[in-house]
Design a protein around this motif. Sequence first.
Motif, short mmCIF file in Angstrom:
data_model
loop_
_atom_site.label_atom_id
_atom_site.label_comp_id
_atom_site.label_asym_id
_atom_site.label_seq_id
_atom_site.Cartn_x
_atom_site.Cartn_y
_atom_site.Cartn_z
N GLU A 192 -10.73 -8.95 10.18
CA GLU A 192 -12.14 -9.32 10.17
C GLU A 192 -12.94 -8.52 9.16
OE1 GLU A 192 -12.97 -8.84 14.52
OE2 GLU A 192 -13.60 -10.93 14.34
N SER A 193 -12.57 -7.27 8.95
CA SER A 193 -13.30 -6.45 7.97
C SER A 193 -12.36 -5.42 7.36
CB SER A 193 -14.48 -5.74 8.63
OG SER A 193 -14.03 -4.75 9.55
N TYR A 194 -12.68 -5.03 6.14
CA TYR A 194 -11.96 -3.97 5.43
C TYR A 194 -12.99 -2.92 5.02
CZ TYR A 194 -9.50 -1.48 1.70
OH TYR A 194 -8.93 -0.51 0.91
N ASN A 195 -12.72 -1.66 5.36
CA ASN A 195 -13.60 -0.56 4.96
C ASN A 195 -12.75 0.53 4.33
OD1 ASN A 195 -16.37 -1.19 6.40
ND2 ASN A 195 -14.78 -1.59 7.93
N ALA B 174 -9.71 1.31 6.80
CA ALA B 174 -9.82 0.76 8.15
C ALA B 174 -9.91 -0.76 8.08
CB ALA B 174 -11.04 1.32 8.86
N LEU B 175 -9.06 -1.42 8.86
CA LEU B 175 -9.12 -2.87 9.00
C LEU B 175 -9.32 -3.22 10.47
CD1 LEU B 175 -6.66 -2.24 6.71
CD2 LEU B 175 -6.88 -4.71 6.48
N LEU C 22 -6.75 -1.00 12.72
CA LEU C 22 -5.70 -0.17 12.15
C LEU C 22 -6.36 0.71 11.09
CD1 LEU C 22 -2.85 -2.81 11.72
CD2 LEU C 22 -2.91 -0.95 13.39
N VAL C 23 -6.12 2.01 11.19
CA VAL C 23 -6.84 2.96 10.33
C VAL C 23 -5.87 4.04 9.84
CG1 VAL C 23 -8.72 4.65 10.21
CG2 VAL C 23 -9.01 2.56 11.56
N GLY C 24 -6.06 4.46 8.62
CA GLY C 24 -5.24 5.56 8.11
C GLY C 24 -5.56 5.89 6.68
N PHE C 25 -4.55 6.43 5.98
CA PHE C 25 -4.75 6.97 4.64
C PHE C 25 -3.98 6.17 3.59
CE2 PHE C 25 -5.44 10.49 7.54
CZ PHE C 25 -6.59 11.07 7.04
N ALA C 26 -4.66 5.91 2.47
CA ALA C 26 -3.98 5.42 1.28
C ALA C 26 -3.65 6.62 0.40
CB ALA C 26 -4.85 4.43 0.53
N GLN D 4 -7.76 -4.17 -6.33
CA GLN D 4 -6.32 -3.94 -6.53
C GLN D 4 -5.73 -3.18 -5.34
OE1 GLN D 4 -6.73 -1.92 -10.32
NE2 GLN D 4 -5.87 -3.68 -11.44
N ARG D 5 -6.49 -2.22 -4.79
CA ARG D 5 -6.00 -1.50 -3.62
C ARG D 5 -5.80 -2.45 -2.45
NH1 ARG D 5 -9.30 2.90 -5.48
NH2 ARG D 5 -11.14 2.21 -4.30
N ILE D 6 -6.78 -3.31 -2.22
CA ILE D 6 -6.68 -4.26 -1.11
C ILE D 6 -5.44 -5.14 -1.27
CG2 ILE D 6 -7.76 -6.27 -0.04
CD1 ILE D 6 -10.47 -4.96 -0.58
N GLU D 7 -5.21 -5.60 -2.47
CA GLU D 7 -4.05 -6.47 -2.74
C GLU D 7 -2.74 -5.75 -2.40
OE1 GLU D 7 -1.99 -8.91 -6.49
OE2 GLU D 7 -3.97 -7.97 -6.73
#
Length: 355
Positions: A276-279, A200-201, A240-244, A255-258
Amino acid sequence: MEKSVVIVGAGLTGLLTAYLLQELGYNVKVLEGRDRIGGRIHTIQSGNAKVEMGATWFNQSHYHLLDIIEEFKVPYFEQFMTGKSYFQTFSNVPPQEIAVPNDSPSYRFKNGTIDLLNSIYTKLKPNTVFLNETVNEIIISISTSEVKTNSRTLKADVVITTLPPAALIDQIKFTPALPSELISLAEQTHTWMQDSIKVALTYKKPFWREQGKSGTIFSNVGPLTEFYDQSNLENESYALVGFASGSCARFTKEQRIEKIEAQLKMVFGDEALQYESYNETAWYNEEFTKSNRQEDNLFPHQNGGHSLYQEPLFGNKLFISGAETSKHHSGYMEGAIFAAESVVARLKNLHITQS
């Protein structure tokens, strides 16, 4: 005499089962290993936005869930899908613009999925649900059953478990032992979301809408395989939310964030990087979801709703329940509701027959 029931797990199945049995006059206790209710329903507050790190969507085919939503008066709204969506088939092919038909819309809860759980929870009697209570052992005898946790032992006429079957056999010792056929089945029953990474971002503004985009991504390449607009109904918070993809488990969070940032930039441009945030929640790291002894090569919903899960054990003293045991939409919120209603119907019918 009032029948006593101990329920293991305070997810959707556990809490609804407790409520339904309470309404029938049972003495009910619910034991939950986590420090929160919900199980794989996990709404978190990130800044001024509520984002779903677990179960999120439902549709009109989930009619058992819709009945419960109506009963508890939980508001919901249609998932935003207006504008261009994107689909990427192969890594050497750029994302393609697609139009997603809206003839069978999905819905989200206005105040987060946890609102459904809270609505049920508040109807339970005080001192019904106990958090931070990890069940270690269940002992079934002729006269009574004992449920042993990290801090207490509860006695009951009936025990109902709602953990995913694989996690159940992995984490709880049974005396007498569960039938070997059931153990083998549990090892081969897929736990929905067990390999998922939910991402989620949050943003200050819904820049994708300003670009005429829905915020939706479908990708065979990843790292994000599905992504959706998760702004709130009032259009006051944006996410924006979903699945990796499960393959992202081999990377570090950094590395995932990149990799996620690179994908979002490719689809949405530089504005996607101004979050603003990454979860993220990696469900394969969740102690009460993922089994350490389960194979990773199971197909989705494998053995969900199997007939063995419908049979009470040890002279009707133990019932195996939970979303994975449901014959109807196994693994989903709909399945969790159906499992709760099914186990209550079996228990009610059993005690009517015996009385």
